[in-house]
Design an enzyme around this catalytic site. Sequence first.
Site, PDB file in Angstrom:
ATOM      1  CE1 TYR A  96      82.550  33.225 -25.014  1.00  0.00           C
ATOM      2  CE2 TYR A  96      80.170  33.041 -25.260  1.00  0.00           C
ATOM      3  CZ  TYR A  96      81.319  33.802 -25.290  1.00  0.00           C
ATOM      4  OH  TYR A  96      81.253  35.145 -25.575  1.00  0.00           O
ATOM      5  CB  CYS A  97      85.231  29.640 -20.129  1.00  0.00           C
ATOM      6  SG  CYS A  97      85.889  27.964 -20.331  1.00  0.00           S
ATOM      7  CG  PHE A  98      90.346  31.835 -23.552  1.00  0.00           C
ATOM      8  CD1 PHE A  98      90.117  32.906 -24.389  1.00  0.00           C
ATOM      9  CD2 PHE A  98      91.530  31.125 -23.704  1.00  0.00           C
ATOM     10  CE1 PHE A  98      91.027  33.268 -25.362  1.00  0.00           C
ATOM     11  CE2 PHE A  98      92.453  31.478 -24.666  1.00  0.00           C
ATOM     12  CZ  PHE A  98      92.206  32.553 -25.501  1.00  0.00           C
ATOM     13  N   GLY A 101      87.098  25.086 -21.076  1.00  0.00           N
ATOM     14  CA  GLY A 101      87.721  24.239 -20.062  1.00  0.00           C
ATOM     15  C   GLY A 101      87.102  24.398 -18.691  1.00  0.00           C
ATOM     16  CE1 TYR A 125      86.186  35.846 -28.225  1.00  0.00           C
ATOM     17  CE2 TYR A 125      88.438  35.062 -27.949  1.00  0.00           C
ATOM     18  CZ  TYR A 125      87.544  36.007 -28.428  1.00  0.00           C
ATOM     19  OH  TYR A 125      88.022  37.099 -29.115  1.00  0.00           O
TER      20      TYR A 125
END
Length: 371
Positions: A96-98, A101, A125
């Site tokens: 996962y990133c923010f 994306g 996140y």
Amino acid sequence: MSQLPLTSDLARIFLDDVPLIDLRAPIEFKEGAFPCSTSLPLMTDDERAQVGTCFKQRGQAAAIELGHQLVGGVVRAERLDGWLAQLRKQPDALLYCFRGGLRSQTVQLWLHEAGITRPRVAGGYKEMRRFLIDTLDKAAAECHWTVLTGMTGSGKTHMLEHVTQAVDLEGHAHHRGSSFGQLPGGQPSNINFENKLAIELLKRRHQGEHAFVVEDESRLIGRCCLPNPLFDAMCEAPLVVVDVPQSERAEQIRQDYVHDLWLRYQAMFGAEEGWPLFAAYLTDALARLKRRLGDQAHRELDQLMQIALAEQANSGTTERHLAWITLLLTRYYDPMYLYQLGNKRERIVFRGEKQACLDFFAEQHAARQQD
């Protein structure tokens, strides 16, 4: 990249403690993450800042190009090795990133090209954080809350260790909830405090629990702030009052805030380095009450504390601390508690000694089990 797998079953991620690889920058991870996450960022803080500046000045395409320049060649190979090593240890880990994306999509593609395909979390996140905030809000609104209250030093935290329905808010905050409540090692970020609390409630509600007992707390536990919906629910919840004689409470405070806390400092820092830190902690905690105590009372209490600390440093005994503890209870904590309890009398559903309160909680739990 759009054909690579996504997962959006956020409840299952937290219920099953699914391992997570956090691809955000270190500064983002430090501000808040999830208990089962490992920080393995795509970009350093500096690289992320450069890309962000480029995006504002020159647009998305230029920012993406700069990102590939910064994380290319040897740098890309080294970071790919890190993700692959983590996936060898935790082959079920999700990415996962923010926002789920470009960063997580990029890493997912690089891993896929290296022969490893792992899902990324849809929404990243931000979506997981929103899910946990909603979890807290629903628990506050839908669950039955009871608050255990009592004068300072009543041993409420220790009592809750024997209550099946207990939720240890101070444990999550790593703080004992008073001016003297700071523990060595510091507190989690407020986001991490909320996340761990939400995950506990999610798991326990999934197991069928819907009634919880918490200790009476102010909105702030140290620097961790209780979520507004939960604090509001606690302010309206029924109260169970434990009555403990002052002498027993003073002894409990000596044990918790002097003897046991000194052992914590000693274990973390060693005796030589830990002692001045411990002595300063007690002195500073009392100083924070100076405005409310007044100069004269503070000087008297501080003098008693310094005598006790000198005796403890010399002989290792802590009995002298009972003098300032008892005086502080008499002059400050007990009058404040009695005033506050007077404004909550209509919420009291039970009052008694420790064992009687524990029996009351056990009977409540048994009755709900039969419903």
